[in-house]
Design a protein around this motif. Sequence first.
Motif, PDB file in Angstrom:
ATOM      1  N   SER A  86       0.833  -1.200   0.000  1.00  0.00           N
ATOM      2  CA  SER A  86       0.000   0.000   0.000  1.00  0.00           C
ATOM      3  C   SER A  86       0.869   1.252   0.000  1.00  0.00           C
ATOM      4  CB  SER A  86      -0.894   0.002   1.243  1.00  0.00           C
ATOM      5  OG  SER A  86      -0.109   0.156   2.423  1.00  0.00           O
ATOM      6  N   ASP A  87       0.248   2.386  -0.260  1.00  0.00           N
ATOM      7  CA  ASP A  87       0.970   3.653  -0.195  1.00  0.00           C
ATOM      8  C   ASP A  87       1.549   3.880   1.202  1.00  0.00           C
ATOM      9  OD1 ASP A  87       0.510   4.232  -2.836  1.00  0.00           O
ATOM     10  OD2 ASP A  87      -1.051   5.726  -2.457  1.00  0.00           O
ATOM     11  N   GLU A  88       0.802   3.504   2.231  1.00  0.00           N
ATOM     12  CA  GLU A  88       1.282   3.680   3.602  1.00  0.00           C
ATOM     13  C   GLU A  88       2.517   2.829   3.869  1.00  0.00           C
ATOM     14  OE1 GLU A  88      -1.768   3.127   2.715  1.00  0.00           O
ATOM     15  OE2 GLU A  88      -3.151   4.529   3.686  1.00  0.00           O
ATOM     16  N   PHE A  89       2.511   1.585   3.362  1.00  0.00           N
ATOM     17  CA  PHE A  89       3.661   0.699   3.535  1.00  0.00           C
ATOM     18  C   PHE A  89       4.881   1.268   2.818  1.00  0.00           C
ATOM     19  CE2 PHE A  89       6.081  -3.180   2.280  1.00  0.00           C
ATOM     20  CZ  PHE A  89       6.397  -3.633   3.554  1.00  0.00           C
ATOM     21  N   LEU A  90       4.702   1.736   1.597  1.00  0.00           N
ATOM     22  CA  LEU A  90       5.798   2.364   0.859  1.00  0.00           C
ATOM     23  C   LEU A  90       6.296   3.594   1.590  1.00  0.00           C
ATOM     24  CD1 LEU A  90       7.622   2.840  -1.596  1.00  0.00           C
ATOM     25  CD2 LEU A  90       5.644   3.835  -2.782  1.00  0.00           C
ATOM     26  N   TYR A  91       5.392   4.431   2.054  1.00  0.00           N
ATOM     27  CA  TYR A  91       5.773   5.638   2.793  1.00  0.00           C
ATOM     28  C   TYR A  91       6.604   5.292   4.025  1.00  0.00           C
ATOM     29  CZ  TYR A  91       5.126   9.785   5.762  1.00  0.00           C
ATOM     30  OH  TYR A  91       5.322  10.871   6.588  1.00  0.00           O
ATOM     31  N   GLY A  92       6.192   4.280   4.781  1.00  0.00           N
ATOM     32  CA  GLY A  92       6.955   3.872   5.955  1.00  0.00           C
ATOM     33  C   GLY A  92       8.369   3.474   5.612  1.00  0.00           C
ATOM     34  N   ASN A  93       8.535   2.779   4.484  1.00  0.00           N
ATOM     35  CA  ASN A  93       9.876   2.407   4.033  1.00  0.00           C
ATOM     36  C   ASN A  93      10.709   3.633   3.670  1.00  0.00           C
ATOM     37  OD1 ASN A  93      10.548  -0.707   3.458  1.00  0.00           O
ATOM     38  ND2 ASN A  93       8.329  -0.407   3.351  1.00  0.00           N
ATOM     39  N   LEU A  94      10.068   4.649   3.095  1.00  0.00           N
ATOM     40  CA  LEU A  94      10.802   5.838   2.659  1.00  0.00           C
ATOM     41  C   LEU A  94      11.259   6.703   3.827  1.00  0.00           C
ATOM     42  CD1 LEU A  94       8.586   6.922  -0.374  1.00  0.00           C
ATOM     43  CD2 LEU A  94      10.855   5.878  -0.485  1.00  0.00           C
ATOM     44  N   VAL A 142       2.117   1.870   7.925  1.00  0.00           N
ATOM     45  CA  VAL A 142       3.324   2.707   8.003  1.00  0.00           C
ATOM     46  C   VAL A 142       4.331   2.050   8.942  1.00  0.00           C
ATOM     47  CG1 VAL A 142       4.271   4.957   8.610  1.00  0.00           C
ATOM     48  CG2 VAL A 142       2.032   4.809   7.497  1.00  0.00           C
ATOM     49  N   ALA A 143       3.859   1.596  10.106  1.00  0.00           N
ATOM     50  CA  ALA A 143       4.742   0.911  11.048  1.00  0.00           C
ATOM     51  C   ALA A 143       5.337  -0.336  10.406  1.00  0.00           C
ATOM     52  CB  ALA A 143       3.979   0.549  12.315  1.00  0.00           C
ATOM     53  N   GLY A 144       4.534  -1.064   9.635  1.00  0.00           N
ATOM     54  CA  GLY A 144       5.051  -2.230   8.938  1.00  0.00           C
ATOM     55  C   GLY A 144       6.130  -1.853   7.936  1.00  0.00           C
ATOM     56  N   HIS A 198       9.967  -3.075   7.964  1.00  0.00           N
ATOM     57  CA  HIS A 198      10.533  -3.729   6.785  1.00  0.00           C
ATOM     58  C   HIS A 198      11.833  -3.051   6.371  1.00  0.00           C
ATOM     59  CE1 HIS A 198      10.796  -4.511   2.344  1.00  0.00           C
ATOM     60  NE2 HIS A 198      10.700  -5.719   2.809  1.00  0.00           N
ATOM     61  N   HIS A 199      11.857  -1.726   6.360  1.00  0.00           N
ATOM     62  CA  HIS A 199      13.074  -0.975   6.042  1.00  0.00           C
ATOM     63  C   HIS A 199      14.219  -1.416   6.961  1.00  0.00           C
ATOM     64  CE1 HIS A 199      15.159   2.980   4.988  1.00  0.00           C
ATOM     65  NE2 HIS A 199      15.855   2.532   6.027  1.00  0.00           N
ATOM     66  N   ARG A 200      13.934  -1.547   8.228  1.00  0.00           N
ATOM     67  CA  ARG A 200      14.975  -1.930   9.180  1.00  0.00           C
ATOM     68  C   ARG A 200      15.448  -3.359   8.952  1.00  0.00           C
ATOM     69  NH1 ARG A 200      12.281   0.929  14.607  1.00  0.00           N
ATOM     70  NH2 ARG A 200      12.721   3.092  13.952  1.00  0.00           N
ATOM     71  N   ARG A 201      14.540  -4.251   8.583  1.00  0.00           N
ATOM     72  CA  ARG A 201      14.957  -5.620   8.258  1.00  0.00           C
ATOM     73  C   ARG A 201      15.879  -5.631   7.044  1.00  0.00           C
ATOM     74  NH1 ARG A 201       9.543  -6.847   9.609  1.00  0.00           N
ATOM     75  NH2 ARG A 201       8.898  -6.798   7.416  1.00  0.00           N
TER      76      ARG A 201
END
Length: 209
Positions: A14-22, A39-41, A45-48
């Motif tokens: 989702s856009d929220e998931f992508l945003y959280g990674n960014l 967003v938290a997810g 994911h970014h940290r993993r």
Amino acid sequence: MNFLAHAWLSHPGSDEFLYGNLIADGVKGQDLTAWPPDVAGGIRHHRRVDAWIDRHPNVLEAKRRAPAAQRRYVGIALDIVWDHFLARQQAGEQQHQLIERCYQLLQAWPAPQRLSTMMPLMVKHDWLHRYADFDFTCRAVAGVGQRLSGPNRLAELVPWLYEDYPCLSADFTVLWQECRDTLTSSGGTEGNCSDMLKVKGSSNGDRYA
């Protein structure tokens, strides 16, 4: 990995998931309950991804090849350099659409305070496309070094980046194939875009402290 790589690894979500990674590099701490679930997810994911990259044999080998005096900073430079190779390798309409999606999200939703100055510049000056130019990439590496205390060790790394370019390119080919196969994610359930501004705390300062 830097912004473009994280975008590719999370773009099915989702856009929220992508945003959280960014925006994950601007978020402190492990408590992410103030953020919408997707967003938290994305932040997790970014940290993993970052942890996986830091342990990859090709990354460790690239660090060993770097000049000893700048070796503790080379990871920062490599994150940006990987985006250069990705920008060249994936050049095309799909990447252009992904970059535009990232820019739209970063313009629509506020970035954490630690990134609030940089994100508008990234969008305005189109960094994600321009990473395909290695001269621009190296200027970006040196620019990050200007924000660190003491001598600009990242700028000192630039001659080595040019010299080691063929080896770094080969490293990236292996690294990206394995990273893409292992860590591409669509995140959790689809979030509601209207919830993005309903994060606990009414001001940017409260949200990202």
